[in-house]
Structure formats: structure tokens, C-alpha cells
Write an enzyme that holds these catalytic residues in place. Structure first.
Site, PDB file in Angstrom:
ATOM      1  N   HIS A  65      66.350  35.680  34.387  1.00 21.29           N
ATOM      2  CA  HIS A  65      66.376  34.348  33.844  1.00 21.29           C
ATOM      3  C   HIS A  65      66.650  34.469  32.247  1.00 21.29           C
ATOM      4  O   HIS A  65      66.206  35.212  31.524  1.00 21.29           O
ATOM      5  CB  HIS A  65      65.027  33.266  34.184  1.00 21.29           C
ATOM      6  CG  HIS A  65      63.923  33.597  33.440  1.00 21.29           C
ATOM      7  ND1 HIS A  65      63.447  33.349  31.909  1.00 21.29           N
ATOM      8  CD2 HIS A  65      62.835  34.647  33.581  1.00 21.29           C
ATOM      9  CE1 HIS A  65      62.112  33.797  31.910  1.00 21.29           C
ATOM     10  NE2 HIS A  65      61.854  34.505  32.804  1.00 21.29           N
ATOM     11  N   ASP A 177      60.947  38.457  27.429  1.00 21.36           N
ATOM     12  CA  ASP A 177      60.548  37.893  28.968  1.00 21.36           C
ATOM     13  C   ASP A 177      61.489  36.538  28.627  1.00 21.36           C
ATOM     14  O   ASP A 177      61.215  35.785  28.052  1.00 21.36           O
ATOM     15  CB  ASP A 177      59.322  37.467  28.716  1.00 21.36           C
ATOM     16  CG  ASP A 177      59.071  36.642  29.897  1.00 21.36           C
ATOM     17  OD1 ASP A 177      59.770  36.402  30.865  1.00 21.36           O
ATOM     18  OD2 ASP A 177      57.830  35.969  29.868  1.00 21.36           O
ATOM     19  N   GLU A 211      63.175  28.978  33.885  1.00 23.99           N
ATOM     20  CA  GLU A 211      62.366  29.679  34.672  1.00 23.99           C
ATOM     21  C   GLU A 211      60.734  29.390  34.245  1.00 23.99           C
ATOM     22  O   GLU A 211      59.982  29.222  35.104  1.00 23.99           O
ATOM     23  CB  GLU A 211      62.411  31.196  34.872  1.00 23.99           C
ATOM     24  CG  GLU A 211      61.860  32.200  35.585  1.00 23.99           C
ATOM     25  CD  GLU A 211      60.465  32.445  35.100  1.00 23.99           C
ATOM     26  OE1 GLU A 211      59.410  33.246  35.678  1.00 23.99           O
ATOM     27  OE2 GLU A 211      60.038  32.227  33.832  1.00 23.99           O
ATOM     28  N   GLU A 212      60.956  29.311  32.796  1.00 26.98           N
ATOM     29  CA  GLU A 212      59.551  29.282  32.646  1.00 26.98           C
ATOM     30  C   GLU A 212      58.560  27.924  32.555  1.00 26.98           C
ATOM     31  O   GLU A 212      57.626  27.723  32.369  1.00 26.98           O
ATOM     32  CB  GLU A 212      59.428  29.333  30.881  1.00 26.98           C
ATOM     33  CG  GLU A 212      60.183  30.708  30.429  1.00 26.98           C
ATOM     34  CD  GLU A 212      59.057  31.905  30.702  1.00 26.98           C
ATOM     35  OE1 GLU A 212      57.945  31.609  30.945  1.00 26.98           O
ATOM     36  OE2 GLU A 212      59.451  33.077  30.183  1.00 26.98           O
TER      37      GLU A 212
END
Length: 356
Positions: A65, A177, A211-212
Site C-alpha cells: 500500500h 509503513d 490502507e490506513e
């Protein structure tokens, strides 16, 4: 990591790609992978897919992502201070004294998360940072001056920190991330191309958005692609540093290799093939168990449409959702290698069902 890879990594990681505003980072990623794919797809919300061997019937996804946690301008006081709300899992406790970039139609406006000096705080009564008391100062003296800078409710905000190397072995910064995942799948595509490997199936190299805030980009693109198999990569917690409980979070260590995940969304026959590949190729790996879900885009692919055989290969990471996320270079290389070797041994049409 050669010079070309490193230049891409630093450009990609240092670019801001907040959830819902990923397009600039996606363009950097697409420009890098274009020479290594046959064609590409961009959906309406910004997920980008590089396609290799597009005419093949059997369809395989490797996925990461693209988005990073951030903040939104939520309220501007008459005195010119800005209060925020989260865009993803941003950490209020690390905000005070951080420099920020506020994205406006006029360009980036610099600001800081201010905080009262230690001299004027009563240690017995002082409040910890919370969403109720953290605020941004852009050097303005009024709401009118803030608005004249182009700042309004809804402007997105990121921390200013950038990628660095530490002690030769580590990469450190914000948004590892999961743009490290985007880097790793791009490197897989590059190696397939440069090593002249002809895959007997269609490979979708997927860099998904959002995604988050709930795996939303993967949810959309999985319905569009309808793959037969998905190998997702994201980060997971290194549990060796202080304040982690191994009994709860497992015993995982940066430098010890990729992490394979056990859980309901992970199809066990795919997982077995991943582990067999690692063992045959002597790639170190670690194991992790999850409960109801992986919390990654693996879940969206696994439960898409009629179900997609899916597995998760994670990159261990220290200090998740801070500006000093850390990964070990050996782990990055081993994740790339594991995905690459998995694809090379995969036969088209492989049936992963438990009962046939």
C-alpha cells in the site's frame, strides 16, 4: 540495493503521500516500474497496477500500500492556531515540537506543533498530549492570516522528517509503513525484467491506496482484477525494543528475516508454498500468529468476491507510526528475494483449494 534502486527509494520515501492524496507518490512509483511491465492500470481513487504478461489466464497479485498516516486541519482559532484530526492512525503523543508541511492549493506551508515550555508546566497536574490540546502554529496572528496562506479546514498535514541511513544496516524515517512495500514489489518487477524471466501467468504488481483507513484501495482493486492468488506485503512490529510484550505481540526481530503470517485470512496452502520456497532457497524467515484478521490488505484480497487464495509476507519494523520507523536492510533484501523466488516456482493454474 544499487544506485538506481537507492535513488528511487529516497525519492519515493521522501515524497508525501497521505491517505486520500497519494497521487504524487504513485506517479514516482509508476515512472520507476514502467520499464519493467507491459502495461499499467490506474483506478479512479489512485491505486496503480503494473501488469506483466497481461494475456495469460491465471492471475497473480503481489501487493503493497502507498499511503501514509497524516493529519487534517480541523479547526482554526481566531488567534491563528490550528487544531487537527487524524487521517489514519497518527500518534498524538509524538506530535509536540514536530515540524509539519501543510498542503494547500498555493503549495506547502510550513508549521510546527507547538507545546508550552517545561518551565510553566506543573509536573503534578500537567496534561499529556491529546487530540484536544495539540495544535499547529504557522506564524500567523489571526485566522484571517492563516486563511490568506491558503490553509482551510480539510488541508492535509504531514510531518517533515525524511529518510536516512543509520549505522550502515538501517533505514530510518516516516512512512516506511508501507512505502517500503511499494519499493520491494517494484524491485521484484525490476529483477524479473532484468533477469529476463518469462512468467507463465499474468502478474499484477499492485500499489494500493487508502490502507490506513480500512484497506479501502485493496478492496476496490481486488474486485477489478479478480486474481486467482495474492501475495501481500506490509510491515509488522519488531518486538525487541522496550515496552513491547512478547507474550502478546510475538517474538519478532529486525534482521532475522521476513515474517510469514498465520491467521484465518491466510490460505494455508499458499502459506506452505511460501515457507517451502524460503526453506529451499535458504531465505531466513520468522512466524507470526494473528487473531481475527491480519489488519493488512491481505484481508481485502482474501475476502474479495468469491475468495482469493492469499498470503502475507511482512517486513519487521521498529516504532510503527512514528517519524523514526526503522527497518533492517537485510530484511528488505530477503522480502524481495522471497517474493521473487515464490513467483519463479509457481505454476499457472495451481489449485490451492483444501478439498478437491
Amino acid at each position: 540495493m544499487d544506485k538506481k534502486s537507492k535513488e528511487f527509494l529516497f525519492e519515493y520515501l521522501n515524497n508525501a503521500s497521505p491517505t486520500g492524496f497519494e497521487s504524487s507518490g504513485q506517479q514516482i512509483w509508476l515512472d520507476y516500474v514502467k520499464p519493467y511491465v507491459s502495461e499499467h492500470i490506474v483506478d479512479v481513487y489512485g491505486s496503480v497496477v503494473g501488469v506483466i504478461n497481461p494475456k495469460a489466464n491465471y492471475k497473480v497479485v503481489i501487493e503493497a500500500h502507498a499511503d501514509e498516516i497524516s493529519w487534517f486541519v480541523n479547526y482554526i482559532t481566531e488567534e491563528g492556531y490550528i487544531y487537527v484530526r487524524r487521517n489514519g492512525g497518527s500518534d498524538h503523543q509524538i506530535a509536540p515540537s514536530k515540524r509539519v508541511n501543510i498542503f494547500t492549493e498555493n503549495g506547502i506551508v510550513k508549521g510546527v506543533f507547538g507545546w508550552p515550555a517545561i518551565h510553566v508546566r506543573d509536573a503534578a497536574k500537567e496534561e499529556p498530549p491529546t487530540l484536544k490540546n495539540i495544535f499547529i502554529d504557522v506564524g500567523a496572528e489571526s485566522k484571517k492570516e492563516v486563511e490568506a496562506m491558503g490553509i482551510h479546514v480539510g488541508c492535509v498535514i504531514t510531518f517533515e522528517d525524511e529518510l536516512m541511513e543509520m549505522n550502515k544496516r538501517w533505514l530510518v524515517g516516516r512512512a516506511l509503513d508501507n512505502r517500503m512495500g511499494g519499493y520491494m514489489i517494484a524491485e521484484v518487477a525490476r529483477r524479473l525484467s532484468e533477469n529476463k524471466k518469462k512468467l507463465p501467468f499474468c502478474l499484477y504488481v499492485v500499489n494500493a491506496v487508502q490502507e490506513e483507513i480500512g484497506l479501502r484501495g485493496a478492496e476496490m482493486i481486488s474486485r477489478r482484477l479478480k486474481p486467482d492468488l495474492a501475495i501481500c506485503t506490509d510491515v509488522t512490529h519488531d518486538t525487541q525494543s522496550p515496552m513491547y510484550n512478547k507474550k502478546e505481540s510475538g517474538n519478532l526481530k529486525c534482521g532475522n528475516g521476513p515474517v510469514v503470517c498465520y491467521g484465518p485470512a491466510v490460505q494455508n496452502n499458499v502459506l506452505k508454498m511460501v515457507i517451502d520456497t524460503a526453506q529451499k532457497r535458504k531465505i531466513p524467515f520468522q512466524r507470526q500468529a494473528v487473531s481475527r484478521s491480519t489488519g493488512t490488505d491481505t484481508d481485502s484480497f482474501a475476502y474479495s468476491a468469491e475468495g482469493v487464495a492469499s498470503a502475507l509476507i511482512s517486513l519487521p519494523l521498529k516504532y510503527m507510526h512514528t517519524t523514526v520507523e526503522m527497518v533492517h536492510k537485510d530484511d528488505v533484501e530477503n522480502v524481495i528475494n522471497l517474493i521473487y523466488e515464490f513467483l519463479l516456482q509457481l505454476k499457472p493454474g495451481h489449485d490451492f483449494r483444501y478439498i478437491k
